[in-house]
Design a protein around this motif. Structure first.
Motif, short mmCIF file in Angstrom:
data_model
loop_
_atom_site.label_atom_id
_atom_site.label_comp_id
_atom_site.label_asym_id
_atom_site.label_seq_id
_atom_site.Cartn_x
_atom_site.Cartn_y
_atom_site.Cartn_z
N THR A 3 0.84 -1.20 0.00
CA THR A 3 0.00 0.00 0.00
C THR A 3 0.88 1.26 0.00
N ASP B 55 -11.17 -2.13 3.80
CA ASP B 55 -9.95 -2.80 3.33
C ASP B 55 -8.73 -1.90 3.56
N HIS B 56 -8.92 -0.59 3.37
CA HIS B 56 -7.82 0.34 3.65
C HIS B 56 -7.48 0.33 5.15
N GLY C 269 -5.59 -2.70 5.94
CA GLY C 269 -4.24 -2.55 5.38
C GLY C 269 -3.38 -1.65 6.25
N ASN D 176 -2.37 -3.50 9.28
CA ASN D 176 -1.33 -4.47 8.91
C ASN D 176 0.04 -3.80 8.85
#
Ligand SMILES: Nc1ncnc2c1ncn2[C@@H]1O[C@H](COP(=O)(O)OP(=O)(O)OP(=O)(O)O)[C@@H](O)[C@H]1O
Ligand SMILES: Cc1ncc(C[n+]2csc(CCO)c2C)c(N)n1
Length: 260
Positions: free
Chosen positions: A118, A152-153, A156, A159
């Motif tokens: 990302t 999802d962002h 991410g 993560n």
């Protein structure tokens, strides 16, 4: 038993001036993501020594920073808040924004060939490996626009703090902040009651925790097991100015940010 090192945490970057006695004194880097800028972004900007935008984060800086200073000329505000670096896959930044900051001397790092990490990941890598002239011994990366919005962002972004677990990284929105408490330390969190709390949470991320212990919370953990699908500590309440945490697993610490 081996005594574990203590790690201190404090959200003093949300205060107008950082107390001089703050130990260890940290160096801050500000990283702007592609979401609404939190209201305290100008404050964080002033505390930071390095300013980066992740791809479309540059649009936010360009569009939204002038809104915090309605009396001033937008172009003056944009010049004052010039990022040092814009890095990402460059599929979201607008051409006019890229050209504006490039003309002011912002370093542009185009990583469009990398579609496996990302833009936040790319920027954290830059801070870790390429930011010269920055004291990295006690660095803390403040990330604005990291929470809320697309799930999802958000995942991410979480993560990234797990992947770079040896770096201090704080994800911020208008409403809350999140950082990692690595299992290799005992943690002392100094609550800045004027700007944060009382709502908080401790969440085992990645692996279940067999044993977590806290002090200073309304619902303290006492050698307690936590896991997704079982117990996780959400909607907890800070009761003391100092919270301590020790766990056999990395935990996410989250605390609410006060409106005013
Ligand atoms: N809605 C959001 N919620 C949380 N974080 C976000 C959101 N939008 C963007 N970000 C963060 O800002 C960074 C830059 O955003 P940008 O829109 O430029 O990414 P992108 O690579 O174009 O994303 P995608 O292609 O998945 O839409 C992302 O890597 C992500 O970390
Ligand atoms: C298994 C897997 N899932 C998703 C992506 C897509 N992806 C992940 S990060 C990124 C860059 C966003 O700026 C993109 C497109 C991938 N590569 N591998």
């Amino acid at each position: 038993m081996i005594a574990m090192d203590l790690m201190h945490h404090s959200s003093c970057f949300l205060l107008p001036t950082i107390p001089l006695q703050r130990r260890p004194s940290l160096t801050y880097a500000l990283l702007v993501l592609n979401q609404n800028l939190p209201r305290f972004t100008p404050l964080l900007w002033n505390h930071a020594q390095l300013h980066l935008c992740a791809d479309g984060g540059a649009n936010r800086l360009y569009d939204e920073m002038p809104l915090f200073f309605p009396q001033e000329d937008a172009s003056d505000v944009r010049r004052r808040y010039k990022p040092d670096v814009i890095k990402g896959d460059m599929d979201s930044i607008r051409r006019e924004v890229l050209e504006f900051y490039a003309s002011l001397g912002t370093e542009i790092v185009d990583k469009s060939h990398d579609q496996d990490t990302t833009d936040l990941h790319k920027c954290v890598t830059y801070i870790r490996d390429s930011a010269s002239g920055l004291d990295k011994s006690n660095l803390c990366v403040l990330v604005v626009g990291a929470l809320g919005g697309r799930f999802d962002h958000e995942m991410g972004n979480l993560n990234v703090i797990c992947r770079f677990s040896s770096m201090r990284i704080v994800l911020l929105s208008n409403d809350s902040l999140i950082h990692l408490l690595p299992r290799t330390y005992c943690h002392e969190i100094h609550i800045q009651t004027s700007v944060e709390g009382p709502h908080c949470g401790l969440i085992p991320i990645g692996t279940p925790s067999k044993s977590s212990t806290t002090t200073g919370l309304q619902w303290d953990l006492n050698n307690t097991a936590m896991e997704f699908g079982g117990l996780v500590s959400t909607s907890n309440i800070v009761k003391e100015e100092k919270v301590t945490v020790q766990s056999d697993c990395d935990l996410l610490w989250t605390i609410s940010i006060k409106k005013l």
